[in-house]
Design a protein around this motif. Structure first.
Motif, PDB file in Angstrom:
ATOM      1  N   PRO A 236      -6.486   1.033 -15.524  1.00 61.09           N
ATOM      2  CA  PRO A 236      -5.498   1.849 -14.913  1.00 61.09           C
ATOM      3  C   PRO A 236      -5.220   1.553 -13.547  1.00 61.09           C
ATOM      4  O   PRO A 236      -4.066   1.421 -12.949  1.00 61.09           O
ATOM      5  CB  PRO A 236      -5.943   3.085 -14.960  1.00 61.09           C
ATOM      6  CG  PRO A 236      -7.511   3.369 -15.029  1.00 61.09           C
ATOM      7  CD  PRO A 236      -7.815   2.090 -15.936  1.00 61.09           C
ATOM      8  N   ILE A 237      -6.277   1.006 -12.635  1.00 61.44           N
ATOM      9  CA  ILE A 237      -6.152   0.405 -11.171  1.00 61.44           C
ATOM     10  C   ILE A 237      -5.089  -0.929 -11.262  1.00 61.44           C
ATOM     11  O   ILE A 237      -4.338  -1.166 -10.529  1.00 61.44           O
ATOM     12  CB  ILE A 237      -7.196   0.493 -10.510  1.00 61.44           C
ATOM     13  CG1 ILE A 237      -7.865   1.720 -10.160  1.00 61.44           C
ATOM     14  CG2 ILE A 237      -7.119  -0.552  -9.156  1.00 61.44           C
ATOM     15  CD1 ILE A 237      -9.277   1.789  -9.685  1.00 61.44           C
ATOM     16  N   GLN A 238      -5.523  -1.684 -12.226  1.00 63.20           N
ATOM     17  CA  GLN A 238      -4.596  -2.826 -12.402  1.00 63.20           C
ATOM     18  C   GLN A 238      -3.435  -2.598 -12.790  1.00 63.20           C
ATOM     19  O   GLN A 238      -2.424  -3.274 -12.292  1.00 63.20           O
ATOM     20  CB  GLN A 238      -5.380  -3.851 -13.516  1.00 63.20           C
ATOM     21  CG  GLN A 238      -6.729  -4.340 -12.931  1.00 63.20           C
ATOM     22  CD  GLN A 238      -7.460  -5.152 -14.126  1.00 63.20           C
ATOM     23  OE1 GLN A 238      -7.100  -4.955 -15.265  1.00 63.20           O
ATOM     24  NE2 GLN A 238      -8.315  -6.015 -13.750  1.00 63.20           N
ATOM     25  N   ILE A 239      -3.205  -1.773 -13.772  1.00 62.72           N
ATOM     26  CA  ILE A 239      -1.786  -1.430 -14.198  1.00 62.72           C
ATOM     27  C   ILE A 239      -1.069  -0.727 -13.039  1.00 62.72           C
ATOM     28  O   ILE A 239       0.080  -1.422 -12.554  1.00 62.72           O
ATOM     29  CB  ILE A 239      -1.855  -0.320 -15.325  1.00 62.72           C
ATOM     30  CG1 ILE A 239      -2.509  -1.139 -16.556  1.00 62.72           C
ATOM     31  CG2 ILE A 239      -0.396  -0.018 -15.601  1.00 62.72           C
ATOM     32  CD1 ILE A 239      -2.521  -0.034 -17.790  1.00 62.72           C
ATOM     33  N   ALA A 240      -1.705   0.158 -12.226  1.00 63.14           N
ATOM     34  CA  ALA A 240      -0.884   0.655 -10.886  1.00 63.14           C
ATOM     35  C   ALA A 240      -0.667  -0.298  -9.958  1.00 63.14           C
ATOM     36  O   ALA A 240       0.428  -0.250  -9.410  1.00 63.14           O
ATOM     37  CB  ALA A 240      -1.778   1.760 -10.646  1.00 63.14           C
ATOM     38  N   GLY A 241      -1.541  -0.983  -9.782  1.00 65.61           N
ATOM     39  CA  GLY A 241      -1.124  -2.252  -8.659  1.00 65.61           C
ATOM     40  C   GLY A 241      -0.276  -3.112  -9.095  1.00 65.61           C
ATOM     41  O   GLY A 241       0.663  -3.375  -8.291  1.00 65.61           O
ATOM     42  N   GLY A 242      -0.126  -3.373 -10.307  1.00 67.10           N
ATOM     43  CA  GLY A 242       0.987  -4.393 -10.919  1.00 67.10           C
ATOM     44  C   GLY A 242       2.491  -3.709 -10.789  1.00 67.10           C
ATOM     45  O   GLY A 242       3.429  -4.154 -10.462  1.00 67.10           O
ATOM     46  N   LEU A 243       2.225  -2.165 -11.112  1.00 71.96           N
ATOM     47  CA  LEU A 243       3.484  -1.584 -11.108  1.00 71.96           C
ATOM     48  C   LEU A 243       3.799  -1.285  -9.789  1.00 71.96           C
ATOM     49  O   LEU A 243       5.306  -1.436  -9.302  1.00 71.96           O
ATOM     50  CB  LEU A 243       3.187  -0.108 -11.680  1.00 71.96           C
ATOM     51  CG  LEU A 243       3.224  -0.139 -13.154  1.00 71.96           C
ATOM     52  CD1 LEU A 243       2.958   1.282 -13.681  1.00 71.96           C
ATOM     53  CD2 LEU A 243       4.685  -0.547 -13.952  1.00 71.96           C
ATOM     54  N   THR A 244       3.018  -1.042  -8.681  1.00 72.67           N
ATOM     55  CA  THR A 244       3.251  -0.966  -7.365  1.00 72.67           C
ATOM     56  C   THR A 244       3.964  -2.276  -6.842  1.00 72.67           C
ATOM     57  O   THR A 244       4.814  -2.318  -5.912  1.00 72.67           O
ATOM     58  CB  THR A 244       1.811  -0.794  -6.714  1.00 72.67           C
ATOM     59  OG1 THR A 244       1.653   0.691  -6.979  1.00 72.67           O
ATOM     60  CG2 THR A 244       2.297  -0.536  -5.110  1.00 72.67           C
ATOM     61  N   PHE A 245       3.376  -3.431  -7.185  1.00 78.62           N
ATOM     62  CA  PHE A 245       3.960  -4.702  -6.887  1.00 78.62           C
ATOM     63  C   PHE A 245       5.222  -5.027  -7.127  1.00 78.62           C
ATOM     64  O   PHE A 245       6.168  -5.458  -6.545  1.00 78.62           O
ATOM     65  CB  PHE A 245       3.024  -5.770  -7.030  1.00 78.62           C
ATOM     66  CG  PHE A 245       3.483  -7.247  -6.742  1.00 78.62           C
ATOM     67  CD1 PHE A 245       3.258  -7.889  -5.758  1.00 78.62           C
ATOM     68  CD2 PHE A 245       4.017  -7.958  -8.077  1.00 78.62           C
ATOM     69  CE1 PHE A 245       3.784  -9.198  -5.472  1.00 78.62           C
ATOM     70  CE2 PHE A 245       4.633  -9.236  -7.721  1.00 78.62           C
ATOM     71  CZ  PHE A 245       4.643  -9.919  -6.434  1.00 78.62           C
ATOM     72  N   PHE A 246       5.542  -4.786  -8.595  1.00 79.93           N
ATOM     73  CA  PHE A 246       6.911  -4.814  -9.210  1.00 79.93           C
ATOM     74  C   PHE A 246       7.942  -3.966  -8.325  1.00 79.93           C
ATOM     75  O   PHE A 246       8.991  -4.356  -8.031  1.00 79.93           O
ATOM     76  CB  PHE A 246       6.808  -4.402 -10.465  1.00 79.93           C
ATOM     77  CG  PHE A 246       8.302  -4.429 -11.320  1.00 79.93           C
ATOM     78  CD1 PHE A 246       8.609  -5.714 -11.648  1.00 79.93           C
ATOM     79  CD2 PHE A 246       8.855  -3.398 -11.368  1.00 79.93           C
ATOM     80  CE1 PHE A 246       9.808  -5.725 -12.286  1.00 79.93           C
ATOM     81  CE2 PHE A 246      10.136  -3.241 -11.957  1.00 79.93           C
ATOM     82  CZ  PHE A 246      10.582  -4.459 -12.422  1.00 79.93           C
ATOM     83  N   VAL A 247       7.378  -2.748  -8.040  1.00 78.34           N
ATOM     84  CA  VAL A 247       8.399  -1.683  -7.386  1.00 78.34           C
ATOM     85  C   VAL A 247       8.768  -2.220  -5.989  1.00 78.34           C
ATOM     86  O   VAL A 247       9.916  -2.267  -5.518  1.00 78.34           O
ATOM     87  CB  VAL A 247       7.827  -0.280  -7.183  1.00 78.34           C
ATOM     88  CG1 VAL A 247       8.612   0.816  -6.358  1.00 78.34           C
ATOM     89  CG2 VAL A 247       7.763   0.278  -8.546  1.00 78.34           C
ATOM     90  N   VAL A 248       7.687  -2.781  -5.328  1.00 81.09           N
ATOM     91  CA  VAL A 248       7.767  -3.275  -4.005  1.00 81.09           C
ATOM     92  C   VAL A 248       8.709  -4.415  -3.821  1.00 81.09           C
ATOM     93  O   VAL A 248       9.591  -4.673  -2.968  1.00 81.09           O
ATOM     94  CB  VAL A 248       6.578  -3.477  -3.010  1.00 81.09           C
ATOM     95  CG1 VAL A 248       6.827  -4.359  -1.942  1.00 81.09           C
ATOM     96  CG2 VAL A 248       5.735  -2.364  -2.956  1.00 81.09           C
ATOM     97  N   MET A 249       8.551  -5.361  -4.850  1.00 77.98           N
ATOM     98  CA  MET A 249       9.479  -6.605  -4.919  1.00 77.98           C
ATOM     99  C   MET A 249      10.865  -6.209  -5.424  1.00 77.98           C
ATOM    100  O   MET A 249      11.710  -6.897  -4.800  1.00 77.98           O
ATOM    101  CB  MET A 249       8.789  -7.481  -6.007  1.00 77.98           C
ATOM    102  CG  MET A 249       7.579  -8.122  -5.584  1.00 77.98           C
ATOM    103  SD  MET A 249       7.511  -8.999  -4.022  1.00 77.98           S
ATOM    104  CE  MET A 249       9.028 -10.435  -4.377  1.00 77.98           C
TER     105      MET A 249
END
Length: 275
Positions: A236-249
């Protein structure tokens, strides 16, 4: 009565085993019958529980169910597998939470495996969990019951020959997995059980709670050192990190797009050139 040869063989070993045991028990046939039962919707069967009350197999629908076949006259194999199952069930309850699944042990040696005999057998192992029952079928019902589960056994002078199997039944009453072996542990049972629980329909009013349970079930891992499951938050941390990166971009590109449009509106229009 002693214990016969309770054969602890994985399905992958079907081609490696001889046609029968020393008593003429056909191991390949037993494994084939066991595997043929996978996907089968179980029929209705009636039992008596440890207190002599009538219990229907259909009464266990609604939750995953683990089903084992034992006989109380066995003094070595059945007690060992029951003890291993008990440890696995305790570990699974810590992982998925109490009351998420049921367990039944069926005494197939009738009339010896009476409710009283099964009650004494359960008491010997101090099994008093509300989700684990010991059931006694009528002697006349045992053949049909065994066929339904794909459980073959053969009487011997020492007890019974049979393959050690644990049937995993889904909430709709279908056998979804046969698990083999004498030393069952949480790892053997955990993966298929967790898949069943993670794929269970979630009530609309409990969507968020159900979603968390799915994540928690998917992210638990078996710890061989402790014999228990623990929650692994890496996924879940990896998924959350990926989603956060996507939103920031996405925000970055949107801001860049707005800035470029604003700059284009503020730039004076170009004057036409004279020839």
């Amino acid at each position: 009565m002693g214990c016969g040869a309770a054969l602890s063989l994985p399905v992958q070993a079907q081609e490696a085993v001889p046609p029968g045991s020393a008593h003429g028990f056909d191991v390949r046939l037993a494994l084939r019958a066991s595997q043929d039962a996978v996907g089968r919707e179980l029929g209705e069967h009636l039992f008596r529980d440890r207190n002599g009350r009538t219990v229907a197999l259909s009464g266990y629908r609604g939750k995953p169910l683990l089903v084992s076949f034992i006989y109380t006259g066995c003094f070595q194999i059945c007690p060992g597998t029951t003890r291993a199952l008990q440890q696995a069930v305790q570990a699974l309850e810590k992982s998925v939470g109490p009351g998420q699944f049921n367990v039944v042990s069926i005494g197939f040696n009738q009339p010896e495996d009476s409710p009283q005999a099964l009650k004494a057998f359960a008491a010997k192992f101090n099994i008093g969990s509300g989700n684990w029952e010991f059931l006694s079928p009528r002697a006349a019902d045992v053949p049909a019951l065994a066929r339904d589960f794909g459980f073959l056994f053969q009487p011997t002078t020492a007890g019974f020959d049979h393959v050690l199997q644990l049937s995993l039944v889904d909430a709709q009453g279908r056998i979804v997995r046969q698990i083999y072996g004498e030393q069952l542990n949480a790892a053997d049972l955990g993966e298929p059980l967790r898949l069943l629980l993670a794929g269970a329909p979630v009530a609309r009013e409990r969507v968020l709670e159900g979603l968390w349970e799915r994540v928690r079930l998917v992210c638990t891992v078996y710890d061989a050192k402790t014999g228990n499951y623990r929650v692994d938050y890496t996924l879940p941390i990896q998924i959350a990190g990926g989603l956060t990166f996507f939103v920031v971009m996405m925000v970055f590109f949107f801001n860049e797009w707005r800035a470029s449009r604003r700059s284009a509106r503020q730039r004076p229009p170009a004057r036409p050139r004279r020839a």
